[in-house]
Design a protein around this motif. Structure first.
Motif, PDB file in Angstrom:
ATOM      1  N   ASP A 131       0.829  -1.194   0.000  1.00  0.00           N
ATOM      2  CA  ASP A 131       0.000   0.000   0.000  1.00  0.00           C
ATOM      3  C   ASP A 131       0.871   1.254   0.000  1.00  0.00           C
ATOM      4  O   ASP A 131       1.785   1.379   0.819  1.00  0.00           O
ATOM      5  CB  ASP A 131      -0.903   0.010   1.239  1.00  0.00           C
ATOM      6  N   LYS A 133       0.972   5.653  -0.140  1.00  0.00           N
ATOM      7  CA  LYS A 133       0.275   6.916   0.093  1.00  0.00           C
ATOM      8  C   LYS A 133       1.256   8.036  -0.199  1.00  0.00           C
ATOM      9  O   LYS A 133       2.336   8.090   0.379  1.00  0.00           O
ATOM     10  CB  LYS A 133      -0.226   7.011   1.530  1.00  0.00           C
ATOM     11  N   ASN A 138       2.921   2.885   2.794  1.00  0.00           N
ATOM     12  CA  ASN A 138       2.181   3.144   4.030  1.00  0.00           C
ATOM     13  C   ASN A 138       1.157   2.044   4.172  1.00  0.00           C
ATOM     14  O   ASN A 138       0.293   1.875   3.316  1.00  0.00           O
ATOM     15  CB  ASN A 138       1.474   4.505   3.974  1.00  0.00           C
ATOM     16  N   GLY A 139       1.258   1.292   5.254  1.00  0.00           N
ATOM     17  CA  GLY A 139       0.377   0.141   5.452  1.00  0.00           C
ATOM     18  C   GLY A 139       1.171  -1.133   5.265  1.00  0.00           C
ATOM     19  O   GLY A 139       2.386  -1.165   5.456  1.00  0.00           O
ATOM     20  N   LYS A 140       0.492  -2.196   4.864  1.00  0.00           N
ATOM     21  CA  LYS A 140       1.157  -3.485   4.684  1.00  0.00           C
ATOM     22  C   LYS A 140       2.013  -3.468   3.425  1.00  0.00           C
ATOM     23  O   LYS A 140       1.606  -2.949   2.397  1.00  0.00           O
ATOM     24  CB  LYS A 140       0.125  -4.610   4.572  1.00  0.00           C
ATOM     25  N   PRO A 155       4.262  -3.896   8.403  1.00  0.00           N
ATOM     26  CA  PRO A 155       3.731  -2.540   8.239  1.00  0.00           C
ATOM     27  C   PRO A 155       4.817  -1.505   7.890  1.00  0.00           C
ATOM     28  O   PRO A 155       5.978  -1.650   8.271  1.00  0.00           O
ATOM     29  CB  PRO A 155       3.116  -2.237   9.601  1.00  0.00           C
ATOM     30  N   LYS A 157       5.311   2.935   7.510  1.00  0.00           N
ATOM     31  CA  LYS A 157       4.787   4.281   7.749  1.00  0.00           C
ATOM     32  C   LYS A 157       5.740   5.270   7.086  1.00  0.00           C
ATOM     33  O   LYS A 157       6.936   5.268   7.363  1.00  0.00           O
ATOM     34  CB  LYS A 157       4.652   4.589   9.237  1.00  0.00           C
TER      35      LYS A 157
END
Length: 163
Positions: A131, A133, A138-140, A155, A157
């Motif tokens: 994922d 962003k 950002n995310g998995k 994860p 960030k």
């Protein structure tokens, strides 16, 4: 990173026209050296067309109300190339961005940036899948070497693994 695409496609009223640049097929040349050839509606680029920018960039695809909108291919003068969906003159929807130096992104774009599920491959072959962003994981996500060896899964960030 994916960048927004300049939208100087709504200049159909100014320039030299050959054909029907009001409601039909035509070719339009501009004083800055840009050229458009394709379909017009209400004196704006509408339908399929080819827009060659003065800087050497080239867009071949769909237009709506004077703006790149729909499926198309945007080739940058530096060799980068985007093939996918456009909306409001920006990369929006699913697409592929090939970097001239060997990078590749396949996935979702929002307003010209990697947003949603996608895979970025470095020129060395390392992949970052998951994922995104605003151009960052950002995310998995999963990071693998060229040979498929797992580097990290978990994860993220702002592009960094969260441990």
């Amino acid at each position: 990173t994916a960048s927004t695409v300049a939208t100087n496609a709504s200049r159909a009223a100014a320039g030299d026209c050959v054909g029907d640049c009001k409601n039909g097929e035509g070719a339009l040349s501009f004083s800055d050296g840009s050229k458009y050839q394709g379909q017009f509606k209400n004196e704006k680029f509408n339908g399929k067309g080819n827009l060659l920018f003065a800087n050497g960039d080239n867009y071949i695809g769909e237009f709506k109300d004077g703006t790149m909108d729909g499926a198309g291919v945007y080739k940058y003068a530096n060799g980068d190339q985007y093939d996918g969906q456009m909306k409001d003159g920006k990369f929006n929807g699913y697409g592929t961005l090939l970097g001239s130096k060997g990078t590749k992104y396949v996935g979702w774009f929002v307003d010209g940036k990697f947003n949603g599920n996608g895979t970025f491959t470095t020129r060395q072959g390392r992949t970052y899948a998951g994922d995104f962003k605003d151009d960052l994981l950002n995310g998995k996500g999963v990071v693998k070497e060229k040979d498929g060896k797992l580097v990290y899964e978990g994860p993220f960030k702002d592009g960094q693994p969260v441990k």
